[in-house]
Write an enzyme that holds these catalytic residues in place. Structure first.
Site, PDB file in Angstrom:
ATOM      1  N   ASN A  10       0.872  -1.172   0.000  1.00  0.00           N
ATOM      2  CA  ASN A  10       0.000   0.000   0.000  1.00  0.00           C
ATOM      3  C   ASN A  10       0.913   1.227   0.000  1.00  0.00           C
ATOM      4  O   ASN A  10       1.471   1.585   1.034  1.00  0.00           O
ATOM      5  CB  ASN A  10      -0.898  -0.016   1.247  1.00  0.00           C
ATOM      6  CG  ASN A  10      -1.783   1.217   1.331  1.00  0.00           C
ATOM      7  OD1 ASN A  10      -1.818   2.025   0.404  1.00  0.00           O
ATOM      8  ND2 ASN A  10      -2.503   1.365   2.441  1.00  0.00           N
ATOM      9  N   LYS A  12       0.166   4.226  -0.332  1.00  0.00           N
ATOM     10  CA  LYS A  12      -0.470   5.434   0.231  1.00  0.00           C
ATOM     11  C   LYS A  12      -0.181   6.635  -0.679  1.00  0.00           C
ATOM     12  O   LYS A  12      -0.229   6.484  -1.893  1.00  0.00           O
ATOM     13  CB  LYS A  12      -0.020   5.635   1.679  1.00  0.00           C
ATOM     14  CG  LYS A  12      -0.222   4.379   2.530  1.00  0.00           C
ATOM     15  CD  LYS A  12      -0.005   4.583   3.989  1.00  0.00           C
ATOM     16  CE  LYS A  12      -0.236   3.259   4.725  1.00  0.00           C
ATOM     17  NZ  LYS A  12      -0.149   3.385   6.168  1.00  0.00           N
ATOM     18  N   HIS A  99      -9.499   1.541   4.747  1.00  0.00           N
ATOM     19  CA  HIS A  99      -8.242   1.683   5.494  1.00  0.00           C
ATOM     20  C   HIS A  99      -8.467   2.639   6.663  1.00  0.00           C
ATOM     21  O   HIS A  99      -9.252   3.584   6.549  1.00  0.00           O
ATOM     22  CB  HIS A  99      -7.145   2.215   4.567  1.00  0.00           C
ATOM     23  CG  HIS A  99      -5.794   2.140   5.183  1.00  0.00           C
ATOM     24  ND1 HIS A  99      -5.351   3.078   6.079  1.00  0.00           N
ATOM     25  CD2 HIS A  99      -4.814   1.216   5.066  1.00  0.00           C
ATOM     26  CE1 HIS A  99      -4.139   2.720   6.485  1.00  0.00           C
ATOM     27  NE2 HIS A  99      -3.787   1.607   5.883  1.00  0.00           N
ATOM     28  N   GLU A 101      -6.823   5.008   7.718  1.00  0.00           N
ATOM     29  CA  GLU A 101      -6.596   6.422   7.376  1.00  0.00           C
ATOM     30  C   GLU A 101      -7.827   7.020   6.700  1.00  0.00           C
ATOM     31  O   GLU A 101      -8.155   8.188   6.902  1.00  0.00           O
ATOM     32  CB  GLU A 101      -5.342   6.541   6.493  1.00  0.00           C
ATOM     33  CG  GLU A 101      -4.080   6.302   7.314  1.00  0.00           C
ATOM     34  CD  GLU A 101      -2.947   5.607   6.570  1.00  0.00           C
ATOM     35  OE1 GLU A 101      -2.943   5.588   5.324  1.00  0.00           O
ATOM     36  OE2 GLU A 101      -2.057   5.071   7.271  1.00  0.00           O
ATOM     37  N   GLU A 170      -5.579  -4.549  10.553  1.00  0.00           N
ATOM     38  CA  GLU A 170      -4.554  -3.536  10.773  1.00  0.00           C
ATOM     39  C   GLU A 170      -4.850  -2.789  12.074  1.00  0.00           C
ATOM     40  O   GLU A 170      -5.632  -1.815  12.067  1.00  0.00           O
ATOM     41  CB  GLU A 170      -4.548  -2.529   9.613  1.00  0.00           C
ATOM     42  CG  GLU A 170      -4.194  -3.150   8.289  1.00  0.00           C
ATOM     43  CD  GLU A 170      -3.508  -2.156   7.351  1.00  0.00           C
ATOM     44  OE1 GLU A 170      -2.451  -2.491   6.834  1.00  0.00           O
ATOM     45  OE2 GLU A 170      -4.022  -1.037   7.170  1.00  0.00           O
ATOM     46  N   GLY A 176       2.570   2.412  10.922  1.00  0.00           N
ATOM     47  CA  GLY A 176       3.579   3.466  10.762  1.00  0.00           C
ATOM     48  C   GLY A 176       4.268   3.841  12.059  1.00  0.00           C
ATOM     49  O   GLY A 176       4.974   4.844  12.128  1.00  0.00           O
ATOM     50  N   SER A 216       3.350  -2.015  10.437  1.00  0.00           N
ATOM     51  CA  SER A 216       4.804  -2.100  10.646  1.00  0.00           C
ATOM     52  C   SER A 216       5.393  -3.459  10.272  1.00  0.00           C
ATOM     53  O   SER A 216       6.303  -3.944  10.926  1.00  0.00           O
ATOM     54  CB  SER A 216       5.154  -1.727  12.097  1.00  0.00           C
ATOM     55  OG  SER A 216       4.780  -0.387  12.361  1.00  0.00           O
TER      56      SER A 216
HETATM   57  P1  13P Z   1       2.992   0.528   7.789  1.00  0.00           P
HETATM   58  O1  13P Z   1       3.496  -0.757   7.177  1.00  0.00           O
HETATM   59  O2  13P Z   1       3.762   1.733   7.322  1.00  0.00           O
HETATM   60  O3  13P Z   1       2.871   0.436   9.257  1.00  0.00           O
HETATM   61  O4  13P Z   1       1.514   0.744   7.212  1.00  0.00           O
HETATM   62  C1  13P Z   1       0.612  -0.285   7.322  1.00  0.00           C
HETATM   63  C2  13P Z   1      -0.574   0.054   6.533  1.00  0.00           C
HETATM   64  O5  13P Z   1      -1.329   0.952   6.876  1.00  0.00           O
HETATM   65  C3  13P Z   1      -0.806  -0.715   5.290  1.00  0.00           C
HETATM   66  O6  13P Z   1      -2.064  -0.446   4.777  1.00  0.00           O
END
Ligand code: 13P
Length: 254
Positions: A10, A12, A99, A101, A170, A176, A216
């Site tokens: 992903n 982003k 997601h 976010e 997640e 992150g 992560s």
């Molecule tokens: P990270 O791997 O940067 O923690 O992000 C995970 C994520 O949100 C994947 O959709």
């Protein structure tokens, strides 16, 4: 039953140039070529503006393309949106939906995610539906009820045969932050999700759905995560933006 493995990148809102996105896609594609296990499928879920460019880079490789979002209407006056038929037409196989976010920064609700999942399936796109609890919810011992509620509501009126649905667990506090959920706990929650799917659909269908862990995930965590019985792959943010790291992660997943 032995399910296949999916490692979905992903990206982003990255990288911020077309050239950077092309270098990332071709670097990973070259790096895993002839090396990755045939059991592992890799997908790049990329910003909409790069879909076509990335599709042409991975067209001759086994890597699949995915979107990061879509709108539930199929066409019309919805400025700034992209539709399921557009994603299918450009060659996408997957779309990330719900997601955290998008849930927190763009106020997406389970009801909206369900509409998006329905239109995805109508157009032969496989939704990767994300669920996950916040740190506050975890500390209040609400993890299981939050996950089951998100699952039930996001999949309301969503029909699946099990092959055309992916769920990503997640935990919001692990995204992150460098804080990975322990593999045992991630496995437990993924098992809870599978039980929830069995109630919604059937045990047979639930056994077919790929359940990914995200938060992560790195090249040095994936082996242990993949040893868990209920984890069928990963949804990877930060580590998917670094060619060598993501190549290693994919190779370690197989
Ligand atoms: P990270 O791997 O940067 O923690 O992000 C995970 C994520 O949100 C994947 O959709």
């Amino acid at each position: 039953m032995s399910r296949s493995v999916l490692i979905a990148a992903n990206w982003k809102l990255n990288p911020n140039t077309l050239k950077g996105s092309q270098e990332l896609a071709s670097g990973v594609s070259e790096g895993i070529k002839d090396k990755k296990s045939s059991k592992v499928e890799v997908a790049f879920c990329v910003p909409a503006i790069y879909l076509q460019a990335i599709e042409s880079i991975i067209a001759k490789s086994p890597i699949k393309l995915g979107g990061q979002n879509l709108y539930f209407e199929e066409k019309g006056a919805f400025t700034g949106e992209i539709s399921a038929p557009m994603l299918t037409d450009i060659g996408a196989k997957y779309v990330v939906l719900g997601h955290s976010e998008r849930r927190t920064l763009f106020a997406e609700t389970d009801e909206l995610i369900s509409k998006k999942a329905q239109v995805s399936l109508k157009h032969n796109l496989i939704p990767i539906v994300c669920v996950g609890e916040t740190l506050e919810q975890r500390e209040k011992n609400e993890t299981d009820s939050v996950i089951i509620s998100q699952l039930n509501k996001s999949l309301k009126s969503v029909e699946t045969n099990g092959d055309n649905l992916v769920i990503a667990y997640e935990p919001v506090w692990a995204i992150g932050t460098g804080k990975t959920c322990s593999s045992e706990e991630a496995n437990r929650v993924c098992g809870l999700i599978r039980q929830g799917l069995a109630k919604l659909y059937s045990k047979e269908i639930a056994e077919k759905v790929l359940i990914l862990y995200g938060g992560s995930v790195k090249s040095n965590t994936i082996k242990e995560q993949m040893q868990q019985s209920e984890i069928d792959g990963a949804l990877v943010g930060g580590a998917s933006l670094i060619v060598d790291e993501f190549v290693q992660l994919v190779l370690n997943a197989g």
